[in-house]
Scaffold this active site. Structure first.
Site, mmCIF file in Angstrom:
data_model
loop_
_atom_site.group_PDB
_atom_site.id
_atom_site.type_symbol
_atom_site.label_atom_id
_atom_site.label_comp_id
_atom_site.label_asym_id
_atom_site.label_seq_id
_atom_site.Cartn_x
_atom_site.Cartn_y
_atom_site.Cartn_z
ATOM 1 N N THR A 188 -2.730 12.827 3.182
ATOM 2 C CA THR A 188 -3.849 13.766 3.105
ATOM 3 C C THR A 188 -3.505 15.109 3.735
ATOM 4 O OG1 THR A 188 -5.413 11.921 3.166
ATOM 5 C CG2 THR A 188 -6.283 14.092 3.687
ATOM 6 N N TYR A 215 -9.450 14.072 -3.670
ATOM 7 C CA TYR A 215 -8.296 14.973 -3.593
ATOM 8 C C TYR A 215 -7.050 14.212 -4.005
ATOM 9 C CZ TYR A 215 -7.547 12.437 0.748
ATOM 10 O OH TYR A 215 -7.364 11.434 1.670
ATOM 11 N N ASP A 257 -3.750 5.875 5.822
ATOM 12 C CA ASP A 257 -4.077 4.512 5.397
ATOM 13 C C ASP A 257 -3.099 3.477 5.939
ATOM 14 O OD1 ASP A 257 -6.237 5.472 4.041
ATOM 15 O OD2 ASP A 257 -5.449 5.122 2.026
ATOM 16 N N LYS A 284 -6.695 1.983 12.305
ATOM 17 C CA LYS A 284 -7.660 2.833 11.611
ATOM 18 C C LYS A 284 -8.994 2.097 11.530
ATOM 19 C CE LYS A 284 -8.255 5.735 7.510
ATOM 20 N NZ LYS A 284 -7.649 6.249 6.257
ATOM 21 N N GLU A 291 -7.423 -23.291 19.339
ATOM 22 C CA GLU A 291 -8.261 -24.128 18.474
ATOM 23 C C GLU A 291 -7.447 -24.862 17.411
ATOM 24 O OE1 GLU A 291 -12.155 -22.501 17.274
ATOM 25 O OE2 GLU A 291 -11.588 -20.688 18.366
#
Length: 340
Positions: free
Chosen positions: A24, A37, A104, A176, A297
């Site tokens: 970006t 974009y 990302d 993120k 567990e």
């Protein structure tokens, strides 16, 4: 006749190499208010030219390694990037590296570099949540601050860092957390490494896990990594997802488990069968914070599983892929998750 150097002459500025991969921060849209974009439209030279004052804090040089949205970052690009950083930082002339990258998958590339870069010198990733054409684009200030951190001797030895929105994150902890906000990156388990305000940095801590120059991993001469899949756990998940990964040649499977790395009994049994056949099964969690404990567990010892400790599924996958570059016992792989 040789003259003495002027004692008041300022010391030369640090030299920082910017390695651009797209994202970006290099994106553009048709208008300043359009949410959609295209990533990777702007060259590294144009990005550098759009940041006022860079020449006052460092001697900056740019190099285009890739120009894609980070959803299209490949392990081939990561390997090339790590090898290029190692080559650049092995010279005396470069004091630090900045990598521009989409957000990302930034945490995955940061973690990969944290494990494969072989230098104490600063390696700083940065990006943007808004493209270059947007109102209040955040890329220029992020890049300015990233260069300032990469040029700062105090940043050395802290592993791969991510500088976004005035925050300095360590590669091990950050993730993120928001699809669109400039405050998307958080380090919820171990906290920030520091902050940076218009190029002025303040550091709070150093990473306590092994990284960079102390890491045992290397991608020198490596052209590909073993396949490791991530399977997302959910209510009544189909156990045959494990079979699908095995059939496609996965050498390891990371389960993004419920809660403390849990999965339903059918999947546990199928995963245990896969482990018996030599597939490495790592239990991580889809939950944003907390550790996945061993034998809490699920009986990992009996099932032949690995607990991911603090690593989320994406980062657990990175570590496991690197671990599988050589033959290791299960207990040795488990120790890697504690060490890194």
């Amino acid at each position: 006749m040789q003259t003495k150097r002027n004692q008041h002459q300022p010391a030369p500025l640090p030299q920082v190499m910017i390695l651009a991969t797209g994202g970006t921060i290099a994106g553009s849209a048709a208008s300043a208010t359009q949410p959609g974009y295209v990533s990777g439209r702007v060259s590294v030279e144009a990005m550098i030219g759009a940041v006022p004052g860079l020449a006052e804090i460092a001697r900056v040089h740019g190099e285009q390694v890739a120009n894609v949205g980070s959803q299209d970052i490949t392990f081939s690009i990561m390997i090339d990037l790590a090898n290029r950083i190692n080559a650049v930082l092995s010279t005396d002339g470069v004091d630090g590296v900045v990598v521009t990258h989409g957000t990302d998958t930034m945490e995955e590339t940061a973690h990969f570099l944290n494990l494969t870069v072989k230098s104490k010198k600063p390696v700083v990733l940065t990006g943007a949540m808004r493209p270059t054409t947007a109102i209040s684009a955040d890329g220029p200030l992020n890049l300015y601050n990233a260069v300032a951190v990469a040029a700062d001797p105090e940043a050395a030895g802290r592993g791969a860092l991510v500088v976004m929105n005035d925050r300095i994150h360590g590669a091990h902890s950050l993730t993120k957390t928001n699809t669109t906000s400039v405050e998307t990156f958080l380090s919820p388990i171990n906290g920030l490494i520091g902050t940076v305000n218009y190029g002025k940095s303040e550091y709070f801590r150093r990473p306590f896990r092994r990284h960079t120059h102390k890491s045992q991993f290397s991608v020198k001469g490596v052209t590909s990594l073993p396949r490791v899949d991530i399977i997302y756990a959910c209510a009544d998940m189909p156990a045959d997802l494990i079979d699908g990964s095995m059939e496609k040649g996965a050498k390891g499977i990371v389960v993004a488990g419920d809660g403390n790395g849990n999965m339903n009994m059918a999947t546990i049994q199928r995963a245990a069968l896969a482990a018996q056949k030599g597939v490495i099964i790592v239990r991580s969690s889809r939950v944003p914070t907390g550790k996945v404990g061993r034998n809490v567990e699920i009986d990992d010892d009996r099932m032949g599983f690995i607990a991911s400790d603090e690593l989320n599924p994406a980062k657990a996958r990175i570590l496991l892929m690197l671990a599988l570059l050589k033959r290791r016992r299960l207990d040795e792989i488990q120790q890697l998750f504690y060490d890194y």
